[in-house]
Design a protein around this motif. Structure first.
Motif, short mmCIF file in Angstrom:
data_model
loop_
_atom_site.label_atom_id
_atom_site.label_comp_id
_atom_site.label_asym_id
_atom_site.label_seq_id
_atom_site.Cartn_x
_atom_site.Cartn_y
_atom_site.Cartn_z
N LEU A 186 4.10 -14.58 5.33
CA LEU A 186 4.51 -13.66 6.40
C LEU A 186 5.95 -13.22 6.22
CD1 LEU A 186 2.82 -15.17 9.57
CD2 LEU A 186 2.21 -13.11 8.30
N LEU A 187 6.79 -14.17 5.85
CA LEU A 187 8.19 -13.84 5.63
C LEU A 187 8.31 -12.84 4.48
CD1 LEU A 187 10.94 -14.78 6.80
CD2 LEU A 187 11.20 -16.05 4.68
N GLY A 188 7.50 -13.07 3.44
CA GLY A 188 7.51 -12.14 2.31
C GLY A 188 7.13 -10.74 2.75
N LEU A 189 6.11 -10.65 3.60
CA LEU A 189 5.69 -9.34 4.11
C LEU A 189 6.80 -8.71 4.94
CD1 LEU A 189 2.01 -10.01 5.20
CD2 LEU A 189 2.78 -8.45 3.43
N LEU A 190 7.38 -9.54 5.78
CA LEU A 190 8.41 -9.06 6.70
C LEU A 190 9.60 -8.51 5.94
CD1 LEU A 190 8.19 -9.39 9.81
CD2 LEU A 190 9.98 -11.11 9.61
N LEU A 191 10.02 -9.26 4.93
CA LEU A 191 11.16 -8.82 4.13
C LEU A 191 10.74 -7.67 3.23
CD1 LEU A 191 14.07 -9.27 3.04
CD2 LEU A 191 13.02 -10.60 1.24
N GLY A 192 9.54 -7.77 2.70
CA GLY A 192 9.10 -6.78 1.73
C GLY A 192 9.00 -5.38 2.31
N LEU A 193 8.50 -5.28 3.52
CA LEU A 193 8.28 -3.96 4.11
C LEU A 193 9.49 -3.05 4.02
CD1 LEU A 193 5.91 -4.36 7.16
CD2 LEU A 193 5.68 -2.84 5.20
N PRO A 194 10.64 -3.49 4.54
CA PRO A 194 11.77 -2.55 4.47
C PRO A 194 12.35 -2.38 3.07
CG PRO A 194 12.47 -4.61 5.47
CD PRO A 194 11.00 -4.69 5.32
N ILE A 195 12.31 -3.42 2.24
CA ILE A 195 13.13 -3.34 1.02
C ILE A 195 12.38 -2.89 -0.21
CG2 ILE A 195 14.67 -5.13 1.87
CD1 ILE A 195 13.44 -6.93 -0.32
N LEU A 196 11.07 -2.81 -0.14
CA LEU A 196 10.37 -2.54 -1.39
C LEU A 196 10.48 -1.09 -1.85
CD1 LEU A 196 7.34 -4.91 -1.17
CD2 LEU A 196 9.28 -5.02 -2.70
N ARG A 197 11.08 -0.26 -1.01
CA ARG A 197 11.34 1.10 -1.48
C ARG A 197 12.48 1.10 -2.50
NH1 ARG A 197 13.24 4.98 2.31
NH2 ARG A 197 14.35 3.24 3.22
N LEU A 198 13.28 0.05 -2.45
CA LEU A 198 14.46 0.01 -3.31
C LEU A 198 14.09 -0.15 -4.77
CD1 LEU A 198 16.55 -2.40 -1.11
CD2 LEU A 198 16.72 0.07 -1.22
N SER A 199 14.94 0.40 -5.62
CA SER A 199 14.64 0.28 -7.04
C SER A 199 15.18 -1.04 -7.56
CB SER A 199 15.29 1.43 -7.79
OG SER A 199 16.68 1.35 -7.65
N GLY A 200 14.80 -1.38 -8.76
CA GLY A 200 14.98 -2.69 -9.39
C GLY A 200 16.22 -3.49 -9.04
N ASP A 201 17.39 -2.98 -9.41
CA ASP A 201 18.60 -3.78 -9.25
C ASP A 201 18.94 -4.01 -7.79
OD1 ASP A 201 18.61 -3.56 -11.89
OD2 ASP A 201 20.22 -2.11 -12.02
N TYR A 202 18.75 -3.00 -6.98
CA TYR A 202 19.01 -3.14 -5.55
C TYR A 202 18.10 -4.20 -4.96
CZ TYR A 202 21.94 1.05 -5.34
OH TYR A 202 22.94 1.96 -5.50
N LEU A 203 16.88 -4.16 -5.39
CA LEU A 203 15.92 -5.14 -4.89
C LEU A 203 16.40 -6.55 -5.22
CD1 LEU A 203 13.05 -5.32 -3.63
CD2 LEU A 203 12.25 -5.74 -5.92
N ALA A 204 16.86 -6.72 -6.45
CA ALA A 204 17.34 -8.04 -6.88
C ALA A 204 18.44 -8.52 -5.95
CB ALA A 204 17.85 -7.96 -8.32
N ILE A 205 19.36 -7.67 -5.65
CA ILE A 205 20.52 -8.09 -4.90
C ILE A 205 20.17 -8.30 -3.43
CG2 ILE A 205 21.80 -6.11 -3.98
CD1 ILE A 205 23.04 -8.50 -6.63
N VAL A 206 19.25 -7.50 -2.92
CA VAL A 206 18.85 -7.70 -1.52
C VAL A 206 18.11 -9.01 -1.35
CG1 VAL A 206 17.34 -6.86 0.29
CG2 VAL A 206 18.86 -5.29 -0.85
N THR A 207 17.25 -9.34 -2.31
CA THR A 207 16.55 -10.62 -2.19
C THR A 207 17.54 -11.77 -2.27
OG1 THR A 207 16.11 -10.45 -4.55
CG2 THR A 207 14.33 -9.86 -3.08
N LEU A 208 18.55 -11.60 -3.12
CA LEU A 208 19.59 -12.64 -3.21
C LEU A 208 20.30 -12.79 -1.87
CD1 LEU A 208 22.18 -12.70 -6.14
CD2 LEU A 208 22.23 -14.10 -4.12
N GLY A 209 20.69 -11.66 -1.30
CA GLY A 209 21.39 -11.70 -0.02
C GLY A 209 20.51 -12.31 1.06
#
Lengths: 265, 523, 300
Positions: B239-262
Motif C-alpha cells: 500500500l505504501l508503494g502504491l501511495l508513494l508511486g502514484l504521485p512520483i511515477l511520472r518522474l523520469s529516471g534520475d528524479y525518481l531515484a532521488i525522490v525514493t531516496l528522500g
C-alpha cells in the motif's frame, strides 16, 4: 490511381494547432485519411510532420483542434484527450523515424509486447499461471511467430532486435505495429536509410499491408519516388501549414509545392 | 536531457588535459576499442613488447605519483581526535604508492582486455542463437525453454542441501544464512523494480522498515502473531508503494531515484521522532513465530538433541525462521520467474527499454510502473516481517540508506534482471564479509570499489540475464484444441524452415504464405 | 521579531552553503546528465583537507587571515584534483553505457570515499577550529549575524560572481554552456568534450571545497559522514531549482535553506530534514522540472 476510393475517412482532423512556447509548429491543419487508402504527408525538414504524428498518437496534446478517428464505418472517436496507449488500443499504430525497437529483447518478444492490449492476463494470472493464461500466452506466441513468418523475419525470432540488419529492423518495427492490429498504420519515414532495392520492396510491402491486413496507411516520407508511386493522396506541410493536397500527379506539378521544396526563385 | 556520449573514442593523448600530463589518475582509460598497439604485437617481436612494457611502467609510475600527491594530506596527516593535534604517518606513503602502481597496471591491462572482449562479443551476438526448432508440420509454440535434466538435478541437490542445513551446522551458520536469505528476498523484489522495469528505487529500505515495524507494532500492542502479520506486513508495504508511486511515477529516471531516496529518509526520520515507535531505542522482545503453538525449544528440542539431530545450542525458533524464509525465497523465485515471463513482465521490459515505444504498443505506462513499484515493495514487506522475527529487536538504525545501497549492489553485482544472478550477488555480499571478519573495516570500502569496478568491467553482472528462447514443439496439440494440421500445413512448413536456411530476412515480396491467420482475427 | 530575523540570517547562510554544493551537481548534470552522487564526498574531503592543512600550517606558525587563505586554497586545489580523478576513474570509462551504470558507479564512489576517509582519518566526530579572525566592524552586528555567517555570505557571493564571469567570459565557459545545450552540436563545432567535462568536475569540486571549509567553521563539528546529508540536501536544492540551471541551483538552495531554518525555528529541529525532503517530493510532483527549469519536450 487518381481519386482515392471515397469510403469515408478513417481519420480526419480539423484546425490542429500546436504551439511550443512561442513557436507554432502546426497551424490549423485540416487533414484526412481515406478508409483503405495510402496517404502520404510530405514537406521539407522541420515542416512539422513528425509533430503531427505525435499529436495523432497522443505523445503531444495539440493546443487547439479536433482529431476524429473512425475505426469502422459509423463509429467515431475523439482522440484529443487520449493517452498514447489508449490510442494504440483503439487502432492507430505507428513506427518511429529513428527506429525504436526494444533492443535487448528478442524479435519475437518485440512482437509479443505489441500484443499487450489484446491480452487479458493480470498479476494473478501471471502468478497462478492458470489454464486461460497459458492458452493466451501460447496463442499470442503462435500469432506473433506467424506474423513474423509472413513478413520474412521468422528465422530471426530468437535474435536480439539490436542484432538485426538495418533493413530488417525497419521491417520489424512495421510488423510490431501490425501486431497491435491497427485500423490505421502511421509510418514515419519508413524508407530512411534503405537502399534502392529495399525501397522498392518497401513500396510493395506497404501495398501488401494495406490490402492483406485491411487497413489504411499514413506515411511521412522524403523519398519522392516512393511517395508518388505508393500513395493515393498526398498532403504537403510547410512551416506547420498545409499548403497543398491531392493525388500525386497534381502535387508534383503544384507550384506552391515546388516552391516550398526548392525555395524562392 | 541528453547524455554526452562520445562514441568516437578520443585520441589517446587528448584524454589527459589535466594537471599532470601523460596519464595520472590510474584511470586515464584507454579508448575501449581495439588497441592499436595490439595489432603489431604479432610480428613486432621483443622490441615491441619492451616498448609496450616500458609505456605501461611509465604510466603506472606517473599514476602512483599522482595518487601519492592526492592522498598525501588525508593519509599521512591524521587528525588526532583525542589530543587535537596531527599524527604524521609517513610510513603509509610508500605502501600507498606501491598499491597505486599495481592497481594502475591491473586497471590498464583489464581495460585493454575489455576493449578486445567487447569487439568479440559484438561479433558473437550478431551471429545470434541458432534458429531453434521448426521441424515439422503441425504443433504449437511453447513459450519456455525447459530446464535441462542436469539443471533440475542441480536444483534438487541445492534444495536438499539447504533443507538439511539446520541439522548439521551450528546456530551461527543458520543465523547468517537467514540474513543471506532475507537479502535474497530483498534482492529479488528490488530486481523487479530496478532490473526488470528499470525504475531506480533508492529507498527500498523504507518498505523493508514498514514490514518490520508493522509486525513489531502489531505484536507489541495487540499481541498479534507472526503468521497474521506476515501478510499484513507485505500488504502495508504494498500500500505504501502504491501511495508513494502514484504521485512520483511520472518522474523520469534520475528524479525518481532521488525522490525514493528522500522518501526513505522521511520514513526513517519519522520512525526516529514519532512517539509510538519508541524512537531511536526501537522495539524489543518481538515474539518469534510459532508452529501450531508448539513450544519448540521446550518440548521438541530435547527430543532432537537427544537423537543427535541438531546442535545442542540450536535455537529451534531460529530454525523455524530459517525454514520460513527458505520457503519465502522459493516462492519468490517462482513468482518472479512467472511474472517476468508474462504479459505484465514483458510490459516492464518494454518500459525499461523505451518508454515512448512502450506506450505506442498500447501499454499504460503509469499502471505498469505502479505494478512494478508496488510488487517490489511487497517483497520488501515480507522480508521485513521475517527480519523482525529473526532478531526480535528493531530500531530505525537498521533501515538506513546503506541498506538500500546494499540491496541495490546485490542486484547490480549479480546481474540486473537475472534471478540466479541476484542469488549469487546476495550470497557474495552477505556471506563473504561474514567469513572475512578480520577485514570488516575494509568491508564497505571494498563494496564501493566493487560497485565501480563492476560498472566499468562487467556492467551486466556476474550472471547476466538472458532472453529466453522460444522453441517450436512439433506434434503437440494446437491452440484451443483445434486440429492444427488442417490449417494449411504448407505455410507452416515452408515458413520457418525456408527462412531458417537463409538467416537473413527474405528480401522478396512479403507474404509468400497466404494461409496463416491474418493478424486481424476476431477482436 | 528577533527570532524571525535570526531565522532569516541562518536560512540565508544555510542556503548559501547548499548553493555552493548544489552548483556542482547542477553543472555536472547539465553537461553529462549524471547525478554525481559522490559530490557530497568531495565536499566532505574539502572540509577534512581544510582542517588538516589549517592544523599543519598552524603548527608552522601561520595564523589569522594568512592561515585561513592558505588552508582554504589548498583545500580547493585538492578538491579540484579529487574531482578530476573521480571523473577519470569512475565516469569516463562508462560513457556510452546505460544511464544506470554511471549512477551506480557514482554511488560506489561515494561509499568508497566515505570509508576511505573513515579508515585513513577517524570515525570520530572532529571539532573544527575557528579560522575566521574577528572583524572589528562586525562586532556591533552580533545580535543579528555572527562573523562566520558574514564570511559565508561574502565567500558565497564572491564564488558566484567568479563562476558567472567564468561561464560568461571565458572560452571554456562558453564551451560548457554550448555542451549543456546541445552536446552533439557542440562536438561537431569542435568543442573538446573531454576537456569541458573535466573542467566542469574541477569547478564543481572547487565550489564544494569552499562549502566544506565554510561549513566546518559554521558547524564546528564534522565527521566522514557529513557529505551524505549535505549532498542530499544540495541535490534537493539543485532539483528544486531545476537541475541543469545554474541560477536555479542558487534559488533552490535559498528556498531550501529558508524552509529548513523556519521549520527548525517554528516547528522542531527534529523535523528539519523531513521538511527538506517533503519539499523535494512536493515540488517534483507538482512541477517536475523545478522552479527555474523549463519544461522540456521529449524528442521522438
Amino acid at each position: 490511381m487518381t481519386g482515392a476510393v471515397k469510403r469515408g475517412a478513417v481519420l480526419s482532423t480539423s484546425g490542429i494547432t500546436m504551439i511550443f512556447g512561442g513557436l507554432t509548429a502546426l497551424s490549423d491543419v485540416d487533414f484526412e485519411v481515406g478508409r483503405g487508402s495510402i496517404t502520404a504527408l510530405i514537406g521539407p525538414n522541420g515542416a512539422g510532420k513528425t509533430t503531427f504524428f505525435n499529436c495523432l498518437t497522443g505523445i503531444y496534446r495539440p493546443s487547439r483542434g479536433t482529431m476524429t478517428f473512425s475505426p469502422e464505418e459509423g463509429r467515431e472517436i475523439q482522440l484529443r484527450k487520449l493517452a498514447p496507449d489508449r490510442i494504440t488500443y483503439l487502432g492507430i499504430a505507428r513506427t518511429f523515424q529513428n527506429i525504436r525497437l526494444f533492443n535487448n529483447l528478442t524479435v519475437l518478444e518485440n512482437v509479443l509486447i505489441a500484443c499487450h492490449s489484446r491480452m487479458r492476463a493480470g498479476i494473478l494470472g501471471a502468478l497462478l499461471r492458470d489454464g486461460k493464461t497459458v492458452a493466451e500466452e501460447k496463442a499470442m506466441a503462435e500469432f506473433s511467430y506467424r506474423l513474423l513468418d509472413r513478413y520474412g523475419l521468422a528465422a530471426s525470432a530468437n535474435h536480439l532486435a539490436k542484432n538485426l540488419p538495418y533493413g530488417a529492423q525497419r521491417r520489424l518495427e512495421i510488423v510490431r505495429a501490425l501486431a497491435t492490429r491497427p485500423r490505421l498504420l502511421l509510418l514515419d519515414e519508413p524508407a530512411a536509410g534503405l537502399n534502392i532495392a529495399e525501397t522498392r520492396e518497401l513500396d510493395e510491402l506497404i501495398r501488401y499491408i494495406r490490402d492483406e491486413e485491411d487497413l489504411s496507411v499514413l506515411l511521412i516520407e522524403h523519398d519522392m519516388s516512393l511517395v508518388m508511386s505508393v500513395s493515393d493522396r498526398v498532403f504537403v506541410l510547410d512551416y506547420g501549414v498545409l499548403i497543398a493536397s491531392g493525388p500525386p500527379d497534381e502535387i508534383r506539378r503544384d507550384p506552391k509545392v515546388v516552391k516550398a521544396y526548392l525555395g524562392e526563385d | 536531457m541528453t547524455t554526452v556520449q562520445t562514441e568516437t573514442a578520443p585520441p589517446p593523448a587528448s584524454g589527459s588535459g589535466g594537471p599532470s600530463s601523460g596519464g595520472p589518475g590510474g584511470g586515464v582509460p584507454e579508448s575501449p576499442g581495439p588497441d592499436p598497439a595490439g595489432a603489431p604485437e604479432g610480428r613486432g617481436g621483443a622490441a615491441g613488447h619492451l616498448a609496450r612494457a616500458l609505456a605501461e611502467f611509465r604510466a603506472a609510475l606517473l599514476s602512483a605519483a599522482w595518487f601519492s600527491v592526492l592522498a598525501l594530506p588525508l593519509v599521512c596527516f591524521r587528525v588526532n581526535a583525542v589530543s587535537g593535534g596531527i599524527d604524521y604517518l609517513w610510513a603509509r606513503l610508500p605502501r600507498l604508492a606501491a598499491l597505486a602502481f599495481c592497481a594502475t597496471l591491473a586497471w590498464r591491462f583489464l581495460l585493454r582486455r575489455l576493449g578486445f572482449s567487447r569487439v568479440r562479443s559484438a561479433v558473437a551476438e550478431t551471429a545470434g542463437p541458432p534458429p531453434e526448432g521448426a521441424r515439422g508440420p503441425g504443433g504449437s509454440w511453447l513459450t519456455l525453454l525447459d530446464r535441462a535434466p542436469a539443471k533440475r538435478l542441480l536444483l534438487a541437490g541445492a534444495a536438499l542441501l539447504l533443507l538439511s542445513v539446520p541439522f548439521w551446522t551450528t546456530p551461527y551458520v543458520v543465523t547468517i544464512l537467514i540474513t543471506a536469505l532475507i537479502y535474497i528476498t530483498l534482492g529479488l523484489g528490488l530486481n523487479i523494480v530496478v532490473g526488470v522495469a528499470g525504475l531506480l528505487n533508492l529507498g527500498y529500505a523504507a518498505f523493508f522498515a514498514v514490514g518490520a515495524y508493522t509486525f513489531a507494532l502489531l505484536n507489541q500492542n495487540f499481541g498479534m502473531g507472526f503468521w497474521i502479520c506476515l501478510p499484513l506486513g507485505a500488504l502495508s508495504a504494498t500500500l505504501l508503494g502504491l501511495l508513494l508511486g502514484l504521485p512520483i511515477l511520472r518522474l523520469s529516471g534520475d528524479y525518481l531515484a532521488i525522490v525514493t531516496l528522500g522518501f526513505a529518509e522521511i520514513i526513517r526520520l519519522v520512525l526516529v521522532n514519532v512517539g509510538f515507535t519508541n524512537g531511536p531505542r526501537g522495539i524489543r522482545n518481538i515474539q518469534p513465530p510459532t508452529l501450531f503453538g508448539a513450544d519448540l525449544n521446550g518440548a521438541v528440542k530435547p527430543l532432537l538433541v537427544g537423537h543427535g539431530l541438531v546442535h545442542k545450542d540450536m535455537d529451534l525458533n531460529k530454525v523455524l525462521v530459517y525454514f520460513i524464509i527458505l520457503a519465502i525465497v522459493a516462492l519468490t523465485v517462482v513468482c518472479v520467474y512467472r511474472l517476468e515471463n508474462s504479459r505484465l513482465g514483458r510490459a516492464w521490459l518494454a518500459l525499461r527499454e523505451d518508454e515512448v515505444a512502450c506506450q505506442a504498443m498500447g501499454i499504460n505506462r503509469v499502471r505498469t510502473k505502479l505494478a512494478a513499484f508496488a510488487l517490489g515493495s511487497t517483497w520488501a514487506g515480507l522480508a521485513g516481517v521475517v527480519f523482525a522475527a529473526q532478531i526480535s529487536f528493531i530500531n530505525p538504525q537498521s533501515f538506513t540508506f546503506m541498506l538500500s545501497v546494499m540491496v541495490l549492489s546485490i542486484v547490480v553485482l549479480g546481474g540486473m534482471g537475472s534471478i540466479p544472478g541476484v542469488m549469487i550477488g546476495a550470497a557474495v555480499l552477505i556471506l563473504l564479509p561474514e567469513y572475512l571478519r578480520e577485514y570488516s573495516d575494509y568491508r564497505m570500502l571494498i563494496f564501493g570499489l566493487i560497485m565501480v569496478l563492476m560498472m566499468v568491467f562487467r556492467p551486466q553482472g556476474i550472471i547476466p540475464s538472458t532472453r529466453r528462447v522460444y522453441i517450436y514443439r512439433p506434434e503437440e496439440h494446437g491452440d484451443g484444441g483445434a486440429r492444427p494440421s488442417t490449417r494449411n500445413p504448407d505455410a507452416l512448413d515452408a515458413g520457418p524452415g525456408g527462412a531458417g536456411q537463409d538467416g537473413q530476412a527474405p528480401a522478396g515480396v512479403p507474404g509468400t504464405a497466404g494461409g496463416p491467420p491474418s493478424p486481424r482475427g476476431a477482436r | 521579531m528577533e527570532l524571525f530575523l535570526n531565522l532569516c540570517v541562518s536560512g540565508l547562510t544555510k542556503g548559501s552553503i547548499y548553493a555552493l554544493i548544489a552548483l556542482g551537481y547542477t553543472m555536472v548534470y547539465g553537461i553529462i546528465a549524471l547525478i554525481n552522487f559522490a559530490h557530497g564526498e568531495i565536499y566532505m574531503i574539502g572540509a577534512f583537507t581544510a582542517l588538516i592543512f589549517s592544523m599543519v600550517l598552524g603548527a608552522f606558525g601561520l595564523s589569522g587571515w594568512g592561515l585561513l587563505f592558505a588552508s582554504g586554497t589548498l583545500a580547493v586545489v585538492y578538491c579540484a584534483m579529487y574531482g578530476w580523478t573521480l571523473e577519470k576513474v569512475a565516469y569516463k570509462p562508462l560513457r556510452g553505457q546505460s544511464r544506470l551504470a554511471p549512477l551506480i558507479s557514482a554511488i560506489g564512489m561515494s561509499i568508497f570515499l566515505q570509508n576511505y576517509v573513515q579508515l585513513v582519518q577517524t570515525p570520530n566526530v572532529l571539532s573544527f577550529p575557528d579560522l575566521i579572525p574577528d572583524i572589528a566592524i562586525l562586532a556591533g552586528m552580533r545580535g543579528v549575524a555572527s562573523k562566520t555567517q558574514f564570511a559565508i555570505l561574502a565567500a558565497t557571493a564572491v564564488s558566484m560572481v567568479a563562476l558567472t564571469l567564468f561561464i560568461k567570459k571565458t572560452r571554456i565557459g562558453m564551451a560548457m554552456r554550448a555542451v549543456s545545450q546541445d552536446p552533439t552540436m557542440a562536438r561537431l563545432s569542435g568543442v573538446n568534450i573531454d576537456k569541458v567535462i573535466s573542467t566542469t568536475f574541477i569547478i564543481g569540486s572547487m565550489l564544494a571545497a569552499v562549502g566544506g571549509l565554510l561549513v566546518g567553521n559554521y558547524g564546528r563539528q564534522m565527521d566522514f559522514f557529513i557529505g551524505f546529508l549535505a549532498g542530499m540536501k544540495a541535490f534537493t536544492a539543485a532539483v528544486l531549482g531545476g537541475i541543469g540551471s545554474i541560477p536555479g541551483a542558487v534559488v533552490g538552495a535559498l528556498v531550501l535553506g529558508f524552509a529548513e531554518s523556519f521549520a527548525a525555528g517554528y516547528v522542531s529541529s527534529d523535523y528539519e530534514d523531513v521538511v527538506a525532503f517533503v519539499l523535494l517530493i512536493a515540488i517534483l510532483t507538482l512541477r517536475p522540472d523545478g522552479i527555474m527549469g523549463s519544461a522540456t519536450t521529449q524528442k521522438v
